[in-house]
Design a protein around this motif. Structure first.
Motif, mmCIF file in Angstrom:
data_model
loop_
_atom_site.group_PDB
_atom_site.id
_atom_site.type_symbol
_atom_site.label_atom_id
_atom_site.label_comp_id
_atom_site.label_asym_id
_atom_site.label_seq_id
_atom_site.Cartn_x
_atom_site.Cartn_y
_atom_site.Cartn_z
ATOM 1 N N GLY A 1 0.590 -1.262 -0.123
ATOM 2 C CA GLY A 1 -0.230 0.405 -0.198
ATOM 3 C C GLY A 1 1.198 1.144 0.041
ATOM 4 O O GLY A 1 0.644 2.570 -0.710
ATOM 5 N N THR A 2 2.260 1.048 0.536
ATOM 6 C CA THR A 2 2.405 2.821 0.967
ATOM 7 C C THR A 2 3.614 3.008 -0.325
ATOM 8 O O THR A 2 3.038 4.236 -0.621
ATOM 9 N N GLY A 3 3.017 2.972 -1.259
ATOM 10 C CA GLY A 3 4.132 2.814 -2.616
ATOM 11 C C GLY A 3 5.574 3.763 -2.381
ATOM 12 O O GLY A 3 6.407 4.126 -3.209
ATOM 13 N N ALA A 4 6.228 3.288 -1.268
ATOM 14 C CA ALA A 4 7.154 4.337 -0.662
ATOM 15 C C ALA A 4 8.522 3.721 -1.143
ATOM 16 O O ALA A 4 9.665 4.159 -1.650
ATOM 17 N N ASP A 5 8.802 2.736 -1.571
ATOM 18 C CA ASP A 5 9.645 1.425 -2.233
ATOM 19 C C ASP A 5 9.771 2.453 -4.136
ATOM 20 O O ASP A 5 11.090 1.969 -4.283
ATOM 21 N N GLU B 1 -5.431 -5.263 10.874
ATOM 22 C CA GLU B 1 -5.216 -4.450 10.374
ATOM 23 C C GLU B 1 -4.851 -3.671 9.923
ATOM 24 O O GLU B 1 -4.682 -2.218 9.016
ATOM 25 N N LEU B 2 -2.417 -4.143 9.849
ATOM 26 C CA LEU B 2 -2.562 -2.931 8.576
ATOM 27 C C LEU B 2 -2.509 -3.363 7.102
ATOM 28 O O LEU B 2 -2.012 -2.401 6.473
ATOM 29 N N ASN B 3 -2.876 -4.853 6.761
ATOM 30 C CA ASN B 3 -2.955 -4.986 5.382
ATOM 31 C C ASN B 3 -4.900 -4.143 4.795
ATOM 32 O O ASN B 3 -5.033 -3.512 3.749
ATOM 33 N N ALA B 4 -5.184 -3.762 5.643
ATOM 34 C CA ALA B 4 -6.579 -2.981 5.609
ATOM 35 C C ALA B 4 -5.731 -1.962 5.068
ATOM 36 O O ALA B 4 -6.497 -1.210 4.424
ATOM 37 N N ALA B 5 -5.007 -1.370 6.287
ATOM 38 C CA ALA B 5 -4.710 0.000 6.503
ATOM 39 C C ALA B 5 -4.247 0.128 5.178
ATOM 40 O O ALA B 5 -3.797 1.285 4.561
ATOM 41 N N THR B 6 -2.782 -0.278 4.399
ATOM 42 C CA THR B 6 -1.962 0.012 3.714
ATOM 43 C C THR B 6 -3.198 -0.539 2.792
ATOM 44 O O THR B 6 -2.776 0.305 0.979
ATOM 45 N N GLY B 7 -3.802 -1.488 2.416
ATOM 46 C CA GLY B 7 -4.301 -1.369 0.994
ATOM 47 C C GLY B 7 -5.436 -0.335 0.631
ATOM 48 O O GLY B 7 -5.386 0.024 -0.293
ATOM 49 N N LEU B 8 -5.960 0.602 1.622
ATOM 50 C CA LEU B 8 -7.254 1.613 1.647
ATOM 51 C C LEU B 8 -5.656 2.798 1.037
ATOM 52 O O LEU B 8 -6.240 3.727 0.877
ATOM 53 N N ASP C 1 -0.173 10.206 15.704
ATOM 54 C CA ASP C 1 0.670 9.439 16.012
ATOM 55 C C ASP C 1 -0.210 8.163 15.737
ATOM 56 O O ASP C 1 -0.336 6.698 15.726
ATOM 57 N N ALA C 2 -1.742 8.193 14.921
ATOM 58 C CA ALA C 2 -2.459 7.739 14.453
ATOM 59 C C ALA C 2 -1.869 6.713 12.764
ATOM 60 O O ALA C 2 -1.099 7.359 12.008
ATOM 61 N N PRO C 3 -2.414 5.640 12.401
ATOM 62 C CA PRO C 3 -1.920 5.145 10.862
ATOM 63 C C PRO C 3 -2.733 5.396 10.143
ATOM 64 O O PRO C 3 -3.992 5.690 9.924
ATOM 65 N N HIS C 4 -1.973 5.532 9.589
ATOM 66 C CA HIS C 4 -1.708 7.121 7.865
ATOM 67 C C HIS C 4 -2.788 6.384 7.249
ATOM 68 O O HIS C 4 -3.658 6.837 6.548
ATOM 69 N N GLY C 5 -2.509 4.735 6.560
ATOM 70 C CA GLY C 5 -3.444 4.168 5.642
ATOM 71 C C GLY C 5 -5.301 4.343 6.220
ATOM 72 O O GLY C 5 -6.093 4.225 5.436
ATOM 73 N N VAL C 6 -5.647 4.199 7.709
ATOM 74 C CA VAL C 6 -6.375 4.013 8.383
ATOM 75 C C VAL C 6 -7.555 5.854 8.361
ATOM 76 O O VAL C 6 -8.758 5.571 7.767
ATOM 77 N N VAL C 7 -6.664 6.468 8.591
ATOM 78 C CA VAL C 7 -7.458 8.172 7.963
ATOM 79 C C VAL C 7 -7.511 8.536 6.361
ATOM 80 O O VAL C 7 -8.571 9.199 6.641
ATOM 81 N N ARG D 1 -16.366 3.268 1.309
ATOM 82 C CA ARG D 1 -17.265 3.370 2.042
ATOM 83 C C ARG D 1 -17.334 2.066 2.310
ATOM 84 O O ARG D 1 -17.383 1.945 3.570
ATOM 85 N N GLN D 2 -18.543 1.463 1.545
ATOM 86 C CA GLN D 2 -18.095 -0.245 1.577
ATOM 87 C C GLN D 2 -17.024 -0.947 2.452
ATOM 88 O O GLN D 2 -17.050 -1.594 2.706
ATOM 89 N N LEU D 3 -15.716 -0.239 1.356
ATOM 90 C CA LEU D 3 -14.415 -1.211 1.174
ATOM 91 C C LEU D 3 -13.890 -1.451 2.719
ATOM 92 O O LEU D 3 -13.841 -1.966 3.477
ATOM 93 N N ALA D 4 -14.426 0.180 3.341
ATOM 94 C CA ALA D 4 -13.569 0.860 3.892
ATOM 95 C C ALA D 4 -14.511 -0.227 5.476
ATOM 96 O O ALA D 4 -13.811 -0.681 6.384
ATOM 97 N N ASP D 5 -16.114 0.252 5.147
ATOM 98 C CA ASP D 5 -16.529 -0.723 6.689
ATOM 99 C C ASP D 5 -15.896 -2.710 6.060
ATOM 100 O O ASP D 5 -16.282 -3.353 7.397
ATOM 101 N N ASP D 6 -15.975 -3.060 5.216
ATOM 102 C CA ASP D 6 -15.986 -4.632 4.925
ATOM 103 C C ASP D 6 -14.504 -5.087 5.580
ATOM 104 O O ASP D 6 -13.911 -5.707 5.992
ATOM 105 N N VAL D 7 -13.436 -3.892 5.543
ATOM 106 C CA VAL D 7 -11.835 -4.058 6.040
ATOM 107 C C VAL D 7 -11.855 -3.711 7.825
ATOM 108 O O VAL D 7 -10.755 -3.646 8.125
ATOM 109 N N GLY D 8 -13.103 -3.455 8.375
ATOM 110 C CA GLY D 8 -12.910 -2.856 9.754
ATOM 111 C C GLY D 8 -12.437 -1.702 10.236
ATOM 112 O O GLY D 8 -12.295 -1.349 11.214
ATOM 113 N N VAL D 9 -12.271 -0.295 9.134
ATOM 114 C CA VAL D 9 -11.847 0.747 9.432
ATOM 115 C C VAL D 9 -13.085 1.828 10.566
ATOM 116 O O VAL D 9 -14.432 1.579 9.631
#
Length: 395
Positions: free
Chosen positions: A153-157, A198-205, A286-292, A340-348
């Motif tokens: 997810g992050t694309g930093a690479d 939770e990291l999988n969900a966050a980075t995917g979003l 210091d919140a998870p970036h992808g969740v935000v 928003r539905q995808l975010a709901d599905d992955v628990g955000v």
């Protein structure tokens, strides 16, 4: 009339596109190429940046083995936490200097990769890492960078970005420079299987936000559009599947590719208001970036679509929304609903309040958003009042 070799172009359609990307090694088992990749860019004593979670998962040991098999003498640094801090970068840099290292290698998520980039900046430019906030302030060439991402997810690479937390002001600073695009990225989807849900969900979003903001950015072009649209399709089709079947190969490979393509799109097209706002929340709490991002993205879509909804129609088609007979505005709303539905599905969570953001935080969050480099390429102008209203909507 055009001269020889010239093309006719409709008004507003002529674009000069620049597209910067690392060398990419992609596929299951790719981590085995880490040592040879570092060797090819001149490594003798590589500095390996990672974190305790990646070490516990076993990937650090495997990476060290590949580096040593290539005849290299690596030095390991794992003093990095999520949303890498300015003082962590300083400590890592001093260890890099003391160890006499050369090429910088990162195995981990965006935090490890951003920290590795920050060490590289200081290695050839000196000073304080926070002094490089903004665009093109890194003047001197940096040591070669070889990255192996452990999240999808992050694309930093592949990006020209590094985001570091200023622990005094409690904000994130964004450093943008073409020098920060790594030399080689080694993408092994096996590494994604050890991510917590939770990291999988966050980075995917996060990756989905990259794709959507890159496509709608003022700096988009036909090359970034291609990757942004394909990334949006891959991510929306496969993120949920990886939450259920964490070791199934094809969804993981698809997510690795989606994150890669979204990263290639946004590093060349830049981003928008969602990331500009998200950086402020991450710096404050210091919140998870992808969740935000996952919380803010539907609001960002509606905000930008209110000015020009047309760019959201191809995105909606890419994620499988039936757009026939619908206005561009209604299609943009459907896209926001789908996100928003995808975010709901992955628990955000549905709102920023669940992360600890308060009404009293909004004025400072809105002010600091206006200074974020990502806002410059947002398709709709935003002042402090509009940003504050958007934060309130997202509470």
């Amino acid at each position: 009339m055009p001269g020889p070799g010239e093309l006719y172009a409709e008004s507003g359609t002529s674009q000069l596109a620049k597209f910067h990307t690392p060398e990419i090694v992609f596929g299951p088992g790719a981590l085995a190429e880490l040592g040879h990749s570092a060797l090819r860019v001149g490594a003798r004593r590589p500095f390996l940046v990672s974190d305790p979670g990646i070490e516990k998962a076993g990937w650090v040991e495997e990476a060290l083995d590949y580096l040593e098999r290539a005849g290299l003498r690596p030095t390991l640094w794992t003093g990095i936490t999520p949303n890498p801090k300015d003082y962590e970068v300083d400590k890592a840099f001093h260890h890099y200097e003391e160890s006499g290292c050369d090429v910088i290698v990162a195995v981990g998520g965006g935090s490890c990769i951003d920290a590795a980039k920050a060490v590289a900046i200081l290695a050839r430019n000196g000073g304080n890492i926070l002094g490089y906030a903004g665009v093109d302030r890194v003047v001197n060439p940096i040591p070669p960078l070889v990255m192996a991402p452990s999240t999808s997810g992050t694309g930093a690479d592949v990006s020209q970005f590094a985001v570091i937390t200023d622990t005094t002001e409690h904000i994130k600073v964004t450093i943008i420079s073409r020098t920060l695009v790594p030399d080689i990225t080694v993408i092994d989807p096996r590494l994604l299987t050890t991510m917590p849900d939770e990291l999988n969900a966050a980075t995917g979003l996060d990756a989905l936000t990259h794709a959507i903001e890159a496509f709608t950015s003022r700096a988009h072009n036909r090359l970034t559009d291609l990757h942004a649209l394909h990334a949006a399709r891959l991510i929306t089709q496969n993120l949920g599947e990886t939450m259920v079947h964490r070791r199934r190969a094809e969804p993981r490979i698809a997510m690795a590719q989606g994150a890669l393509e979204a990263g290639m799109a946004f590093t060349n097209a830049i981003l928008g208001i969602v990331h500009a706002m998200s950086h402020q929340v991450g710096g404050l709490l210091d919140a998870p970036h992808g969740v935000v991002n996952g919380i803010l993205l539907p609001h960002g879509i509606r905000f930008n679509a209110a000015a020009d909804p047309d760019r959201f129609v191809p995105l909606a088609k890419a994620v499988g929304i039936n757009t026939a007979g619908k206005s561009a505005g209604s299609v943009a709303d459907l896209l926001a609903d789908r996100v928003r539905q995808l975010a709901d599905d992955v628990g955000v969570p549905k709102g920023l309040g669940a992360l600890g953001v308060r009404e009293s935080d909004i004025p400072i969050l809105a002010r600091t958003t206006l200074h974020d480099a990502c806002l410059a390429t947002n398709p709709r102008e935003a002042d402090e009042a509009l940003v504050a209203a958007l934060f309130r909507d997202a509470l």
